[in-house]
Motif scaffolding. Structure first.
Motif, mmCIF file in Angstrom:
data_model
loop_
_atom_site.group_PDB
_atom_site.id
_atom_site.type_symbol
_atom_site.label_atom_id
_atom_site.label_comp_id
_atom_site.label_asym_id
_atom_site.label_seq_id
_atom_site.Cartn_x
_atom_site.Cartn_y
_atom_site.Cartn_z
ATOM 1 N N MET A 1 0.819 -1.190 0.000
ATOM 2 C CA MET A 1 0.000 0.000 0.000
ATOM 3 C C MET A 1 0.867 1.259 0.000
ATOM 4 N N THR A 2 1.901 1.282 0.823
ATOM 5 C CA THR A 2 2.726 2.490 0.911
ATOM 6 C C THR A 2 3.417 2.793 -0.410
ATOM 7 N N VAL A 3 3.840 1.765 -1.126
ATOM 8 C CA VAL A 3 4.513 1.989 -2.416
ATOM 9 C C VAL A 3 3.573 2.736 -3.353
ATOM 10 N N TRP A 4 2.336 2.310 -3.402
ATOM 11 C CA TRP A 4 1.347 2.924 -4.286
ATOM 12 C C TRP A 4 1.123 4.386 -3.902
ATOM 13 N N ILE A 5 1.002 4.677 -2.624
ATOM 14 C CA ILE A 5 0.753 6.047 -2.174
ATOM 15 C C ILE A 5 1.971 6.934 -2.428
ATOM 16 N N PHE A 6 3.175 6.407 -2.186
ATOM 17 C CA PHE A 6 4.379 7.190 -2.450
ATOM 18 C C PHE A 6 4.494 7.486 -3.947
ATOM 19 N N ARG A 7 4.192 6.510 -4.779
ATOM 20 C CA ARG A 7 4.243 6.741 -6.234
ATOM 21 C C ARG A 7 3.183 7.756 -6.664
ATOM 22 N N LEU A 8 1.986 7.633 -6.119
ATOM 23 C CA LEU A 8 0.909 8.569 -6.437
ATOM 24 C C LEU A 8 1.309 9.990 -6.050
ATOM 25 N N ALA A 9 1.894 10.150 -4.872
ATOM 26 C CA ALA A 9 2.335 11.475 -4.423
ATOM 27 C C ALA A 9 3.435 12.014 -5.341
ATOM 28 N N ARG A 10 4.323 11.140 -5.769
ATOM 29 C CA ARG A 10 5.402 11.582 -6.656
ATOM 30 C C ARG A 10 4.856 12.023 -8.008
ATOM 31 N N TRP A 11 3.956 11.241 -8.579
ATOM 32 C CA TRP A 11 3.368 11.606 -9.868
ATOM 33 C C TRP A 11 2.528 12.869 -9.740
ATOM 34 N N SER A 12 1.899 13.040 -8.614
ATOM 35 C CA SER A 12 1.139 14.261 -8.347
ATOM 36 C C SER A 12 2.065 15.476 -8.375
ATOM 37 N N ALA A 13 3.230 15.354 -7.733
ATOM 38 C CA ALA A 13 4.199 16.457 -7.721
ATOM 39 C C ALA A 13 4.723 16.740 -9.128
ATOM 40 N N VAL A 59 0.168 23.892 -5.970
ATOM 41 C CA VAL A 59 0.451 23.761 -4.538
ATOM 42 C C VAL A 59 -0.178 22.500 -3.977
ATOM 43 N N PHE A 60 -1.438 22.265 -4.283
ATOM 44 C CA PHE A 60 -2.097 21.066 -3.765
ATOM 45 C C PHE A 60 -1.470 19.788 -4.317
ATOM 46 N N LEU A 61 -0.963 19.844 -5.534
ATOM 47 C CA LEU A 61 -0.319 18.655 -6.106
ATOM 48 C C LEU A 61 1.084 18.438 -5.545
ATOM 49 N N PHE A 62 1.766 19.505 -5.120
ATOM 50 C CA PHE A 62 3.117 19.391 -4.560
ATOM 51 C C PHE A 62 3.128 18.919 -3.103
ATOM 52 N N LEU A 63 2.170 19.354 -2.320
ATOM 53 C CA LEU A 63 2.236 19.170 -0.868
ATOM 54 C C LEU A 63 2.366 17.719 -0.392
ATOM 55 N N PRO A 64 1.645 16.743 -0.964
ATOM 56 C CA PRO A 64 1.819 15.367 -0.462
ATOM 57 C C PRO A 64 3.255 14.855 -0.605
ATOM 58 N N TRP A 65 3.878 15.098 -1.746
ATOM 59 C CA TRP A 65 5.247 14.630 -1.963
ATOM 60 C C TRP A 65 6.220 15.392 -1.069
ATOM 61 N N GLY A 140 -5.612 16.667 -5.319
ATOM 62 C CA GLY A 140 -4.358 16.821 -4.575
ATOM 63 C C GLY A 140 -4.578 16.699 -3.078
ATOM 64 N N ALA A 141 -5.698 17.230 -2.586
ATOM 65 C CA ALA A 141 -6.002 17.148 -1.152
ATOM 66 C C ALA A 141 -6.268 15.701 -0.733
ATOM 67 N N LEU A 142 -6.932 14.938 -1.577
ATOM 68 C CA LEU A 142 -7.175 13.523 -1.268
ATOM 69 C C LEU A 142 -5.865 12.741 -1.236
ATOM 70 N N ILE A 143 -4.981 13.035 -2.172
ATOM 71 C CA ILE A 143 -3.656 12.398 -2.158
ATOM 72 C C ILE A 143 -2.912 12.811 -0.891
ATOM 73 N N GLY A 144 -3.074 14.060 -0.486
ATOM 74 C CA GLY A 144 -2.472 14.536 0.758
ATOM 75 C C GLY A 144 -2.998 13.767 1.960
ATOM 76 N N CYS A 145 -4.301 13.525 2.005
ATOM 77 C CA CYS A 145 -4.874 12.737 3.107
ATOM 78 C C CYS A 145 -4.244 11.348 3.155
ATOM 79 N N LEU A 146 -4.092 10.740 1.983
ATOM 80 C CA LEU A 146 -3.462 9.414 1.930
ATOM 81 C C LEU A 146 -2.012 9.483 2.406
#
Length: 175
Positions: A1-13, A59-65, A140-146
């Motif tokens: 699960m963490t791999v998927w979320i880290f990748r999602l955050a990276r692609w979001s950034a 900004v919202f796309l950058f913040l999770p990463w 971006g906010a949903l990815i941030g929550c994850l």
């Protein structure tokens, strides 16, 4: 699960970076057009509206990463002198507080988007529906929550960083 979320955050950034490049190119074109009015050119119509929406989206796309990479500014004048157990406790408390805050932010962003959509609010010059930018920011906010949830689970020992993740920079990982 963490791999998927880290990748999602990276692609979001990365997507946020593309948005920022687009804003920059559009700004250069608009400023150049203003400077060359005598030659029949002009500014990009609605340039400030596009910059406003694009900046919020980026900004919202950058913040999770940024969060997962421990890129936020910290003030650790006293923190580094505390015992490791207390540092861990503070880190967990901060992560949980940020998860709660980010969840409320996401909820209110959803409410705002629905209101803008319901009342058909548009930008002044381009007549672009305002809720479009809200929707992308909401993603971006949903990815941030994850990201905040994942980091909290990692700190609580219920999840692990992805294989090969540099622990020295992993969300302020403790030594």
């Amino acid at each position: 699960m963490t791999v998927w979320i880290f990748r999602l955050a990276r692609w979001s950034a990365l997507l946020g970076g593309l948005v920022l490049v687009g804003i920059t190119l559009m700004s250069v074109a608009s400023i150049s057009g203003r400077a060359l009015i005598a030659f029949g050119l002009g500014p990009v119509p609605g340039d400030f509206e596009l910059v406003e929406a694009g900046t919020a989206v980026a900004v919202f796309l950058f913040l999770p990463w940024t969060y997962l990479r421990a890129g936020h500014a910290t003030v650790d004048l006293l923190y580094t002198h505390l015992p490791a157990a207390l540092q861990r406790g503070i880190a967990v408390a901060c992560d949980l507080a940020m998860l709660a805050l980010w969840s409320v932010l996401t909820w209110r962003l959803w409410e705002g988007m629905e209101e803008k959509r319901q009342y058909l609010e548009t930008t002044f010059i381009l007549q672009m529906p305002v809720w479009w930018a809200y929707a992308v920011c909401l993603a971006g906010a949903l990815i941030g929550c994850l990201a905040y949830l994942t980091q909290s689970l990692i700190r609580l020992g219920l999840a692990r960083y992805p294989q090969g993740w540099p622990l020295a920079t992993a969300g302020g990982a403790l030594r």
